[in-house]
Structures are given as C-alpha cells and as structure tokens.
Design a protein around this motif. Structure first.
Motif, PDB file in Angstrom:
ATOM      1  N   ASP A  98       0.810  -1.211  -0.060  1.00 56.52           N
ATOM      2  CA  ASP A  98       0.074  -0.026  -0.004  1.00 56.52           C
ATOM      3  C   ASP A  98       0.929   1.281   0.090  1.00 56.52           C
ATOM      4  N   MET A  99       2.172   1.219   0.611  1.00 52.64           N
ATOM      5  CA  MET A  99       3.113   2.067   0.444  1.00 52.64           C
ATOM      6  C   MET A  99       3.706   2.322  -0.847  1.00 52.64           C
ATOM      7  N   GLY A 100       3.592   1.502  -1.795  1.00 51.54           N
ATOM      8  CA  GLY A 100       4.191   1.870  -3.240  1.00 51.54           C
ATOM      9  C   GLY A 100       5.350   0.736  -3.345  1.00 51.54           C
ATOM     10  N   LEU A 101       5.507   0.075  -2.412  1.00 52.12           N
ATOM     11  CA  LEU A 101       6.828  -0.850  -2.628  1.00 52.12           C
ATOM     12  C   LEU A 101       6.248  -2.320  -3.102  1.00 52.12           C
ATOM     13  N   ASP A 102       7.100  -2.843  -3.887  1.00 55.36           N
ATOM     14  CA  ASP A 102       6.938  -4.142  -4.849  1.00 55.36           C
ATOM     15  C   ASP A 102       7.517  -5.202  -3.786  1.00 55.36           C
ATOM     16  N   ILE A 103       6.808  -6.276  -3.115  1.00 57.11           N
ATOM     17  CA  ILE A 103       7.348  -6.823  -2.130  1.00 57.11           C
ATOM     18  C   ILE A 103       6.661  -8.274  -2.144  1.00 57.11           C
ATOM     19  N   GLU A 104       7.477  -9.255  -2.070  1.00 59.01           N
ATOM     20  CA  GLU A 104       6.862 -10.914  -1.977  1.00 59.01           C
ATOM     21  C   GLU A 104       7.641 -11.500  -0.962  1.00 59.01           C
ATOM     22  N   PHE A 105       7.232 -11.795   0.217  1.00 61.71           N
ATOM     23  CA  PHE A 105       7.985 -12.478   1.142  1.00 61.71           C
ATOM     24  C   PHE A 105       8.055 -14.064   0.728  1.00 61.71           C
ATOM     25  N   GLN A 106       9.626 -14.603   0.938  1.00 60.45           N
ATOM     26  CA  GLN A 106       9.651 -16.031   0.588  1.00 60.45           C
ATOM     27  C   GLN A 106       9.666 -16.709   2.031  1.00 60.45           C
ATOM     28  N   VAL A 107       8.753 -17.467   2.638  1.00 53.42           N
ATOM     29  CA  VAL A 107       8.441 -17.922   3.796  1.00 53.42           C
ATOM     30  C   VAL A 107       9.532 -19.137   4.230  1.00 53.42           C
ATOM     31  N   ARG A 108       9.985 -19.372   5.190  1.00 51.20           N
ATOM     32  CA  ARG A 108      10.985 -20.474   5.359  1.00 51.20           C
ATOM     33  C   ARG A 108      10.392 -21.000   6.582  1.00 51.20           C
ATOM     34  N   THR A 109      10.871 -22.295   6.783  1.00 47.64           N
ATOM     35  CA  THR A 109      10.382 -23.178   7.918  1.00 47.64           C
ATOM     36  C   THR A 109      11.651 -23.521   8.900  1.00 47.64           C
ATOM     37  N   GLU A 110      11.622 -22.787   9.902  1.00 49.97           N
ATOM     38  CA  GLU A 110      12.494 -23.375  10.866  1.00 49.97           C
ATOM     39  C   GLU A 110      12.041 -22.830  12.177  1.00 49.97           C
ATOM     40  N   GLY A 111      12.975 -23.027  13.177  1.00 45.13           N
ATOM     41  CA  GLY A 111      12.511 -22.556  14.639  1.00 45.13           C
ATOM     42  C   GLY A 111      12.525 -21.249  14.966  1.00 45.13           C
ATOM     43  N   ALA A 112      11.942 -20.688  15.983  1.00 39.38           N
ATOM     44  CA  ALA A 112      12.462 -19.332  16.522  1.00 39.38           C
ATOM     45  C   ALA A 112      13.893 -19.192  16.593  1.00 39.38           C
ATOM     46  N   LEU A 113      14.312 -17.834  16.636  1.00 38.17           N
ATOM     47  CA  LEU A 113      15.894 -17.604  17.142  1.00 38.17           C
ATOM     48  C   LEU A 113      15.679 -16.894  18.171  1.00 38.17           C
ATOM     49  N   PRO A 114      16.935 -17.015  19.028  1.00 37.93           N
ATOM     50  CA  PRO A 114      17.155 -16.440  20.183  1.00 37.93           C
ATOM     51  C   PRO A 114      17.682 -15.066  20.045  1.00 37.93           C
ATOM     52  N   GLY A 115      17.336 -14.314  21.047  1.00 38.07           N
ATOM     53  CA  GLY A 115      17.793 -12.668  21.001  1.00 38.07           C
ATOM     54  C   GLY A 115      17.449 -11.937  22.350  1.00 38.07           C
ATOM     55  N   ILE A 116      17.628 -10.676  22.376  1.00 39.87           N
ATOM     56  CA  ILE A 116      17.212  -9.830  23.254  1.00 39.87           C
ATOM     57  C   ILE A 116      16.246  -8.645  22.488  1.00 39.87           C
ATOM     58  N   PRO A 117      14.981  -8.467  22.985  1.00 41.66           N
ATOM     59  CA  PRO A 117      14.105  -7.384  22.276  1.00 41.66           C
ATOM     60  C   PRO A 117      14.818  -6.049  22.531  1.00 41.66           C
ATOM     61  N   GLY A 118      15.210  -5.168  21.607  1.00 41.72           N
ATOM     62  CA  GLY A 118      15.483  -3.803  21.882  1.00 41.72           C
ATOM     63  C   GLY A 118      16.897  -3.805  21.964  1.00 41.72           C
ATOM     64  N   GLU A 119      17.734  -4.708  22.221  1.00 40.71           N
ATOM     65  CA  GLU A 119      19.204  -4.749  22.419  1.00 40.71           C
ATOM     66  C   GLU A 119      19.805  -5.646  21.833  1.00 40.71           C
ATOM     67  N   ASN A 120      21.247  -5.453  21.606  1.00 45.47           N
ATOM     68  CA  ASN A 120      22.103  -6.316  20.942  1.00 45.47           C
ATOM     69  C   ASN A 120      21.503  -6.935  19.933  1.00 45.47           C
ATOM     70  N   ALA A 121      21.141  -6.328  18.647  1.00 39.76           N
ATOM     71  CA  ALA A 121      20.766  -6.881  17.451  1.00 39.76           C
ATOM     72  C   ALA A 121      21.401  -8.000  17.020  1.00 39.76           C
ATOM     73  N   VAL A 122      20.527  -9.001  16.628  1.00 40.09           N
ATOM     74  CA  VAL A 122      21.133 -10.250  16.268  1.00 40.09           C
ATOM     75  C   VAL A 122      20.992 -10.215  14.767  1.00 40.09           C
ATOM     76  N   SER A 123      22.180 -10.483  14.003  1.00 39.23           N
ATOM     77  CA  SER A 123      22.207 -10.620  12.738  1.00 39.23           C
ATOM     78  C   SER A 123      21.457 -12.076  12.283  1.00 39.23           C
ATOM     79  N   LEU A 124      20.448 -11.826  11.411  1.00 39.06           N
ATOM     80  CA  LEU A 124      19.754 -13.194  10.959  1.00 39.06           C
ATOM     81  C   LEU A 124      20.401 -13.869   9.982  1.00 39.06           C
ATOM     82  N   ASP A 125      21.478 -13.314   9.268  1.00 34.67           N
ATOM     83  CA  ASP A 125      22.261 -13.866   8.405  1.00 34.67           C
ATOM     84  C   ASP A 125      22.518 -15.322   8.832  1.00 34.67           C
ATOM     85  N   GLU A 126      23.408 -15.407   9.658  1.00 34.53           N
ATOM     86  CA  GLU A 126      23.996 -16.423   9.975  1.00 34.53           C
ATOM     87  C   GLU A 126      23.303 -17.678  10.429  1.00 34.53           C
TER      88      GLU A 126
END
Length: 539
Positions: free
Chosen positions: A479-507
């Motif tokens: 709706d904001m004018g961006l063309d986007i299609e998500f590719q959904v992946r099957t895997e478990g949730a990832l550990p982290g701390i909300p709002g701090e110490n950002a976790v890179s999702l790449d690895e």
C-alpha cells in the motif's frame, strides 16, 4: 513457519515522505537501556510523514489535493525523471494538465494520488530543465554577441520548488510557469533568427525576397513555439517543412520564392555554418535558374538537405542541453539539514557545468559517467526511501494490531525493527532487518538455546502465527508503493534480546536452511522505468 525474506523495490513513490534523520547506531555496552529508538507513537523520529488517518488514504485520488510533497519523495521523483526521455516526461505533463481539468470539471479521477503527484513532479522537472538550458544558452549568446548586440535578458520565473507545495497549487504554478517560459523561449528564438539573418541573403538586394524570407521565418517561429508544448513533445512529430516547399519552375522569381521558404524553415537554434551552407546553395540555384533549371533544382535540394540536417542537429542539441540541465539539478541537490548526506559526484557535475556553460557536448564515455552518477544517486535515495517505508510499515502494523515497536541501526544493517504483537509479550517478538536490499523478518524468543518442552511448544505456536503477520506486513508495504513478496522459510524461532544487542539473521538462517533457488546476491535492488515505461531491475 518462522521467517520471511523479501527484496523491497520501489514501484510507486508515495508523495508525502520526508527525509528522516538517520537512525543512530546502537552500542549495547554504553546504552544498554536507552539506546533504542522507539517508533510506536513517535513517527517523527523516522519520518515527518502525515498522520495515521492520512497515511491510510495516501493513494486515494480524492486526498491528493490536500497533500504536500515531502522532501524525499520530491527528489526521488526528480531522480526517476532524470532517467526518462523527453517524450515520457512530456506525456506526464499532458496527464497532469488533464487531471487538473478533470478536477475543475468536478470529474472523478482514475489516477491515484501517487500517480497524480508523479505526473506533476515530472512536469515540473521538465520545465525546470528547459529553464536552466535557456538561461545557459542566453548566457553563451551574451558572451559571444550577435548582429544586433547581446540578446535581451529573458524574464524567467524562478525555478519551481514542488516540495512543500500542495498538488492543486503546484498544478496552477505549472500552468503559469509553462506560459512564462514559452514566451521567454520565443523571444530568444526571435533573437537567434536575427543572428541567422546575416547569413540568409542573396547577392543582390531584393525587397520581395526579404519579404518572403521574413514571412517564412515568422512561420518557423510559430512552429517552434507550437513544438515546445508538452502535447507536441509527447507526439514527437518530426518537422519536415523544408521538404514541403513548392517545387519551382524555371523562372528566377520562383526559385527565389522557393529558396526563401527553405531558408525560413531553419530552426532558430541552428548553427551559423549550416545557415551559410543553405544560403549558398540557394544563391547557386538563383544564378542557374534561367540557363539550367535542372541544376537550380539540384541546388535547392541541397539547401533542403542542409536545412533538414541543421534542424535535426539543433533539436538534438536542445534536448541534450535540457537533459544536461536535468542531470545537473539532480546531482547538485543537497539533502535537508539533519538528514543523511548523499555522496557527491564532482566529476559528473563538472562535465555537466561545462556542457551548459560552453555548449561542449559530452562524449560517449562522459555521458556514461554522468548517467552512472545519476543512477547511483537514485539508488542511494531509493535505499533511504525503502528503509523509511519499511520502518513506517512496521509502525503501521503495530498501530493496527497493537504492541510496541523499537528501531535501531546496528553495524552492517540499514535498520533493525522489533515489534511485539499483542499477546506475544514478554518472551516473543518479530524482528525485521534491512541490509543490502534484503528485508528479513523472523520470529524471536528471549532466552538461551536450551528450551523446555513448554517453551518449544510456545515457540512453535508463535512461528505458526508468523506467516499471517508477514502477509499483513506485506499488504501494508505494498500500500505504501513498494513491490514486495516474502519467501517464507520453515525453521524454529531465533534467540535474542528485544530492543538490544541486535542479532544478525544471516548466520542463523544460513545455518538452518538453504537459501531458496531464486535468491539473489546481496546488493540493493530497485525497480525503475525506462523510456518505453518498461520495468527493469538495477543492482
């Protein structure tokens, strides 16, 4: 299902987006509790966009007149215009005029607000480029002089500044500006014709010849003015007046009349050398008219060719000058104070300045350098725009469905956004990261890798809800004018701390599942429109 990968691309520029201040990087050691930028309810930290109610209607045509063009939207539209042909920009100007007439007749518009703003902004870009090119040509003519001295100083209006203007006001400014510019161009074209006049003479004085030549030149000026309208540029009908002049008989008077018609059809911006060649051919034709009519016709055909070629060169030169002006205006633009700076392009700016000041055409290599600088700047602007719109989309998601959001800019990421949907607190949330053109969204949990069966069951429940949240986010971003299609992946949730110490999702993502077959290499990916309005992708 726990994560999604997408490559947001700009499809239609929303009109109200202003430059956001760059998100601060997060240092979890020095700012363990206050280092996050909270976006929920404080949208001004990310963008000075309109309120929530206006945002819902950003693409509705009925609200277009109430919107003011944002600084980021405005310069991004200029950048997109810099990659289009004169004909495409003229077509947008024609649509802008028709849209205004529809409103005046109280007719319903088919175009969305974003489309209306695009057309108006493209029309403004086109007029500003013509203005700068005309000013540069007048300056060159003043320095070089002419048969009647320096050209008159054109009464040019100041450049159009669409940012901050409402659409209805901008359309009215476009109409006034276009008329003022057309008159200034016609006045200078008349002076340019006087410059050519010294070359368009026969050997002997002939009042009838001069009268015919003046009439023909007057018609050429009228055609020049008519061809400078957006409608004419959109159609791009090639002028062929020189080929439609009457075929003379053997009489010298008829040859002179045909020659006057041919020479009068010279483009006012034609170079003196071409005028002299054409005039010389007409002189030869007049001299040979009586004794060799066939040879006279050959000389007139030569004159027609000289005029046709000179007119084509003049039109191409004029277009090149206006395109150089457009590129120059885009590359010298500086972002507002407090916003993220754009990389300068001094070499390209120097070449464009030389082209405007000295009428030195760009070589093929120089043109490629300039176009590359324009494209790089447009990509940089679209990166800022995509980052801002993704942040706004997460904020809008939270506004609609509840829950706090937080944003930061860890090293190596353009932005990181955490959203805790209602019912997910305190141990689960969604994290969106944007880096190298890739938008990744993953379900996160607070804690270490060792999980109890109950915790794993809750993780699975949150992962099962993630596709629905991704679909909601995707709809908002579109709706904001961006063309986007998500590719959904099957895997478990990832550990982290909300709002701090950002976790890179790449690895974590690469370690748990292979990338999809059609995944692209990292790099900013955008979509734009070429001269034929076909979409192509740019890295």
């Amino acid at each position: 299902m726990s994560s999604g990968l997408a490559f947001p691309m700009v499809d239609m520029v929303a009109p109200t987006v202003a430059f956001p201040p760059p998100p601060p990087p997060v240092d979890a050691q020095t700012l363990p509790h206050t280092g996050m930028l909270h976006t929920h309810g404080v949208g001004g930290h990310l963008s000075s966009h309109a309120g929530d109610a206006a945002q819902h209607l950003v693409h509705q045509a009925g609200d277009a007149a109430l919107q003011a063009l944002g600084s980021l939207s405005g310069i991004l539209l200029v950048g997109r215009a810099a990659l289009l042909t004169t004909r495409v920009l003229a077509a947008a100007a024609v649509r802008a005029g028709e849209e205004q007439r529809c409103l005046e007749r109280q007719q319903v518009l088919a175009a969305t607000a974003a489309e209306q703003w695009r057309d108006a902004a493209f029309a403004a870009v086109r007029l500003n480029a013509r203005r700068r090119a005309l000013a540069a040509r007048v300056a060159r003519a003043s320095a070089g002089g002419g048969p009647g001295g320096a050209p008159p100083r054109p009464d040019l209006p100041p450049p159009l500044e669409p940012v901050g203007e409402q659409l209805g006001d901008l359309r009215q400014q476009l109409a006034r500006f276009g008329e003022d510019l057309r008159r200034a161009e016609e006045r200078h074209a008349a002076w340019e014709q006087q410059r050519l006049g010294a070359e368009l003479r026969l050997d002997e004085g002939d009042d009838a010849w001069q009268d015919a030549l003046r009439a023909s030149r007057r018609r050429a000026l009228d055609r020049f003015g008519a061809e400078r309208t957006a409608e004419a540029e959109e159609r791009r009908m090639p002028r062929q007046t020189a080929d439609r002049s009457p075929r003379p008989g053997p009489e010298a008077a008829e040859v002179r009349a045909a020659g006057a018609e041919i020479l009068g059809g010279l483009d006012p911006y034609a170079v003196s050398e071409a005028a002299e060649l054409a005039a010389g051919a007409v002189r030869h034709a007049v001299r040979r008219a009586a004794e060799d009519p066939r040879r006279a016709r050959i000389h007139l055909n030569e004159a027609r060719k000289y005029v046709r070629d000179a007119n084509k060169d003049a039109r191409l030169t004029r277009e090149a000058q206006e395109r150089a002006a457009l590129h120059y205006d885009f590359l010298v633009y500086e972002t507002p104070e407090g916003a993220e700076d754009l990389a300068p392009a001094p070499k390209a700016v120097e070449l464009l300045r030389r082209t405007l000041d000295d009428a030195v055409p760009l070589t093929r290599d120089e043109l490629e350098l300039v176009e590359r600088a324009v494209e790089e700047r447009r990509c940089a602007l679209e990166t800022i725009y995509v980052r801002d719109q993704c942040a706004r989309a997460v904020e809008e998601l939270a506004r609609r469905f509840g829950g706090p959001t937080e944003a930061g800019r860890p090293e190596g990421q353009e932005i990181r956004l955490d959203w805790t949907p209602d019912g997910w607190e305190p141990d689960h949330w969604l994290r969106a990261t944007l880096a190298d053109g890739e938008l990744r969204v993953a379900a996160m949990y607070r804690g270490g890798p060792e999980r109890t069966p109950e915790q794993r069951a809750l993780d699975d429940a949150r992962c099962a809800e993630t596709p629905e949240r991704l679909a909601e986010l995707q709809a908002i971003i579109k709706d904001m004018g961006l063309d986007i299609e998500f590719q959904v992946r099957t895997e478990g949730a990832l550990p982290g701390i909300p709002g701090e110490n950002a976790v890179s999702l790449d690895e974590p993502l690469r370690g748990s599942t292979a990338p999809p077959p059609d995944a692209r290499e990292a790099g900013p990916l955008h979509k734009t429109v070429d001269a034929a309005e076909r979409r192509r992708e740019h890295r």
